[in-house]
Design a protein around this motif. Structure first.
Motif, mmCIF file in Angstrom:
data_model
loop_
_atom_site.group_PDB
_atom_site.id
_atom_site.type_symbol
_atom_site.label_atom_id
_atom_site.label_comp_id
_atom_site.label_asym_id
_atom_site.label_seq_id
_atom_site.Cartn_x
_atom_site.Cartn_y
_atom_site.Cartn_z
ATOM 1 N N THR A 289 0.822 -1.211 0.000
ATOM 2 C CA THR A 289 0.000 0.000 0.000
ATOM 3 C C THR A 289 0.853 1.257 0.000
ATOM 4 O O THR A 289 0.557 2.222 -0.715
ATOM 5 N N SER A 290 1.919 1.269 0.799
ATOM 6 C CA SER A 290 2.745 2.483 0.894
ATOM 7 C C SER A 290 3.365 2.849 -0.447
ATOM 8 O O SER A 290 3.572 4.032 -0.745
ATOM 9 N N THR A 291 3.671 1.851 -1.273
ATOM 10 C CA THR A 291 4.277 2.136 -2.576
ATOM 11 C C THR A 291 3.253 2.609 -3.598
ATOM 12 O O THR A 291 3.622 3.071 -4.680
ATOM 13 N N LEU A 293 0.803 4.897 -2.849
ATOM 14 C CA LEU A 293 0.206 6.165 -2.418
ATOM 15 C C LEU A 293 0.196 7.213 -3.522
ATOM 16 O O LEU A 293 -0.824 7.859 -3.773
ATOM 17 N N VAL A 294 1.318 7.393 -4.174
ATOM 18 C CA VAL A 294 1.416 8.418 -5.215
ATOM 19 C C VAL A 294 0.454 8.097 -6.359
ATOM 20 O O VAL A 294 -0.240 8.988 -6.875
ATOM 21 N N LYS A 295 0.385 6.832 -6.747
ATOM 22 C CA LYS A 295 -0.487 6.410 -7.851
ATOM 23 C C LYS A 295 -1.947 6.791 -7.584
ATOM 24 O O LYS A 295 -2.649 7.271 -8.485
ATOM 25 N N TYR A 296 -2.407 6.613 -6.361
ATOM 26 C CA TYR A 296 -3.811 6.851 -6.048
ATOM 27 C C TYR A 296 -4.100 8.301 -5.664
ATOM 28 O O TYR A 296 -5.171 8.829 -5.975
ATOM 29 N N PHE A 297 -3.156 8.931 -4.959
ATOM 30 C CA PHE A 297 -3.434 10.269 -4.430
ATOM 31 C C PHE A 297 -3.054 11.404 -5.374
ATOM 32 O O PHE A 297 -3.695 12.451 -5.373
ATOM 33 N N ALA A 298 -2.008 11.210 -6.187
ATOM 34 C CA ALA A 298 -1.550 12.295 -7.054
ATOM 35 C C ALA A 298 -2.634 12.803 -8.012
ATOM 36 O O ALA A 298 -2.719 14.009 -8.270
ATOM 37 N N PRO A 299 -3.497 11.942 -8.569
ATOM 38 C CA PRO A 299 -4.521 12.456 -9.494
ATOM 39 C C PRO A 299 -5.650 13.238 -8.820
ATOM 40 O O PRO A 299 -6.452 13.876 -9.523
ATOM 41 N N LEU A 300 -5.749 13.202 -7.486
ATOM 42 C CA LEU A 300 -6.837 13.908 -6.810
ATOM 43 C C LEU A 300 -6.691 15.413 -6.963
ATOM 44 O O LEU A 300 -5.571 15.940 -6.981
ATOM 45 N N ASP A 301 -7.809 16.113 -7.069
ATOM 46 C CA ASP A 301 -7.726 17.569 -7.153
ATOM 47 C C ASP A 301 -7.310 18.128 -5.792
ATOM 48 O O ASP A 301 -7.517 17.518 -4.739
ATOM 49 N N HIS A 302 -6.706 19.308 -5.843
ATOM 50 C CA HIS A 302 -6.095 19.893 -4.646
ATOM 51 C C HIS A 302 -7.130 20.140 -3.551
ATOM 52 O O HIS A 302 -6.835 19.953 -2.356
ATOM 53 N N ASP A 303 -8.318 20.511 -3.923
ATOM 54 C CA ASP A 303 -9.354 20.788 -2.925
ATOM 55 C C ASP A 303 -9.723 19.523 -2.146
ATOM 56 O O ASP A 303 -9.901 19.565 -0.927
ATOM 57 N N THR A 304 -9.800 18.406 -2.844
ATOM 58 C CA THR A 304 -10.105 17.143 -2.166
ATOM 59 C C THR A 304 -8.985 16.765 -1.204
ATOM 60 O O THR A 304 -9.240 16.311 -0.080
ATOM 61 N N VAL A 305 -7.746 16.954 -1.641
ATOM 62 C CA VAL A 305 -6.605 16.656 -0.770
ATOM 63 C C VAL A 305 -6.657 17.517 0.492
ATOM 64 O O VAL A 305 -6.439 17.021 1.608
ATOM 65 N N LEU A 306 -6.951 18.804 0.323
ATOM 66 C CA LEU A 306 -7.026 19.696 1.483
ATOM 67 C C LEU A 306 -8.121 19.262 2.445
ATOM 68 O O LEU A 306 -7.936 19.277 3.666
ATOM 69 N N ARG A 307 -9.272 18.875 1.893
ATOM 70 C CA ARG A 307 -10.377 18.462 2.764
ATOM 71 C C ARG A 307 -10.078 17.120 3.440
ATOM 72 O O ARG A 307 -10.438 16.907 4.598
ATOM 73 N N LEU A 308 -9.403 16.234 2.738
ATOM 74 C CA LEU A 308 -8.993 14.977 3.361
ATOM 75 C C LEU A 308 -8.002 15.232 4.481
ATOM 76 O O LEU A 308 -8.087 14.640 5.566
ATOM 77 N N TYR A 309 -7.049 16.115 4.205
ATOM 78 C CA TYR A 309 -6.059 16.433 5.240
ATOM 79 C C TYR A 309 -6.749 17.027 6.471
ATOM 80 O O TYR A 309 -6.426 16.675 7.605
ATOM 81 N N SER A 310 -7.707 17.897 6.238
ATOM 82 C CA SER A 310 -8.436 18.503 7.355
ATOM 83 C C SER A 310 -9.177 17.439 8.158
ATOM 84 O O SER A 310 -9.238 17.502 9.391
ATOM 85 N N THR A 311 -9.728 16.446 7.477
ATOM 86 C CA THR A 311 -10.448 15.370 8.151
ATOM 87 C C THR A 311 -9.533 14.583 9.076
ATOM 88 O O THR A 311 -9.932 14.189 10.178
ATOM 89 N N PHE A 312 -8.296 14.353 8.633
ATOM 90 C CA PHE A 312 -7.357 13.530 9.403
ATOM 91 C C PHE A 312 -6.236 14.353 10.024
ATOM 92 O O PHE A 312 -5.205 13.800 10.416
ATOM 93 N N GLU A 313 -6.438 15.656 10.143
ATOM 94 C CA GLU A 313 -5.358 16.530 10.610
ATOM 95 C C GLU A 313 -4.813 16.119 11.976
ATOM 96 O O GLU A 313 -3.595 16.096 12.192
ATOM 97 N N LEU A 314 -5.699 15.805 12.903
ATOM 98 C CA LEU A 314 -5.220 15.423 14.228
ATOM 99 C C LEU A 314 -4.369 14.156 14.172
ATOM 100 O O LEU A 314 -3.358 14.051 14.869
ATOM 101 N N ASP A 315 -4.752 13.192 13.343
ATOM 102 C CA ASP A 315 -3.938 11.985 13.207
ATOM 103 C C ASP A 315 -2.558 12.317 12.648
ATOM 104 O O ASP A 315 -1.540 11.783 13.101
ATOM 105 N N PHE A 316 -2.521 13.196 11.646
ATOM 106 C CA PHE A 316 -1.228 13.624 11.107
ATOM 107 C C PHE A 316 -0.366 14.252 12.184
ATOM 108 O O PHE A 316 0.817 13.924 12.331
ATOM 109 N N LYS A 317 -0.948 15.174 12.938
ATOM 110 C CA LYS A 317 -0.192 15.931 13.926
ATOM 111 C C LYS A 317 0.189 15.091 15.142
ATOM 112 O O LYS A 317 1.328 15.130 15.615
#
Length: 332
Positions: A289-291, A293-317
């Motif tokens: 799965t780790s290898t 990540l780029v294949k699946y996430f890179a095509p996402l639009d930037h707004d979706t990435v930002l909203r996903l990051y916001s959803t999991f922000e506490l886990d990231f931090k």
């Protein structure tokens, strides 16, 4: 002369800090470890510091987000039904394990079955032979929700508590690949019927009748849009943020393992924290799965990435993850 004074002060400060962290480490994490002279070496000391740093990082981030640690009586925590349902109990070893789906929780449940006496290690020398459907039966292992509030609070205050974490986006991708991307798999059909049809209906224009009926061809972009959609506040446990499942700012976990060092962390926990050196964590098949990540996430639009990051922000931090290896830059 001034330089000598500065160096001396620096040595004193470092020594004092080291003594403080070491004492905290001994008292908090390694309650059952035998610190004999032959066990005390530089490598094991550095390993302990890694686990201590994870605890300290969580504490710092909780304060940063103004989410102070719960007081020692855990009265707030015992009112959280999601948390109590996700904490498994081993009374033999006074262990509490907050399980997180898609972070080796099946194998850790197998280990807990053996530790708690619900499975005999000699009956299945390889713990991976214990059937998964037996492992996931609600009645197989005690949960903290099975106990009274007073007893649960006492166990939270006195038992050794641990959890394992994973990069939020890697865990999200693992959930998608396992529960939605696989076709004609029994384990996926429930999720495709329950969530796949809903996702297709909401996020795909001109969907075919077959897709609307089966929900078995959801794309990752559609799934990402669904998870990032603020209209959906109820998460399935397979992709709900770890913060929501295990509340690390309300529960002072004594040990935090990582999926990236799963086998090493698990063996260390069993040997030095639990004191069960005869129980070995079963090594599962290698995940790619780790290898991916780029294949699946890179095509996402930037707004979706930002909203996903916001959803999991506490886990990231809280668990010190970032997006450098996916996008080459940090979002938050």
């Amino acid at each position: 002369m001034i330089l000598k004074i500065v160096i001396l002060c620096w040595i004193i400060i470092c020594s004092t800090a080291m003594l403080f962290y070491t004492e905290h480490f001994y008292l908090s994490i390694f309650k059952t470890h035998d610190f004999t002279e032959e066990n005390y070496d530089t490598q094991s000391f550095l390993e302990r510091l890694i686990y201590l740093e994870r605890q300290e990082h969580v504490s710092v981030m909780c304060r940063s987000f103004k989410l102070p640690k719960d007081d020692d009586d855990y009265q707030q925590a015992v009112n959280d039904s999601v948390l109590l349902d996700h904490i498994l109990v081993d009374n033999r070893h006074k262990l509490l394990y907050c399980y997180v789906p898609k972070v080796a929780c099946t194998n850790w449940k197998r280990v807990l079955m053996v530790l708690s006496g619900n499975a005999q290690p000699d009956a299945a020398p390889n713990l991976s032979q214990i059937p998964a459907d037996m492992v996931h039966k609600p009645s197989t292992l005690d949960r903290l929700s099975d106990y009274s509030a007073a007893r649960a609070a006492d166990m939270l205050a006195t038992y050794t508590k641990f959890l394992f974490v994973r990069h939020p986006f890697e865990r999200l991708l693992s959930a998608y690949r396992n529960k939605l991307e696989q076709r004609h798999q029994d384990s996926s059909r429930y999720f495709q019927s329950r969530f796949g049809r809903r996702i297709v209906r909401r996020y795909r224009a001109n969907a075919t009748e077959q897709s609307l009926r089966d929900g078995d061809d959801v794309t990752f972009a559609e799934f990402a849009a669904f998870v990032a959609d603020t209209r959906d506040t109820v998460f399935n446990e397979h992709w709900a943020p770890i913060d929501r499942l295990c509340r690390p700012c309300a529960v002072n976990y004594d040990f935090i393992g990582k999926h990236e060092s799963l086998v090493e962390d698990s063996d260390y926990l069993l040997r030095h924290v639990v004191g069960a050196a005869d129980v070995r964590f079963p090594k599962g098949p290698d995940s790619n799965t780790s290898t991916q990540l780029v294949k699946y996430f890179a095509p996402l639009d930037h707004d979706t990435v930002l909203r996903l990051y916001s959803t999991f922000e506490l886990d990231f931090k809280l668990f010190n993850y970032n997006l450098q290896n996916i996008f080459g830059y940090e979002v938050g």
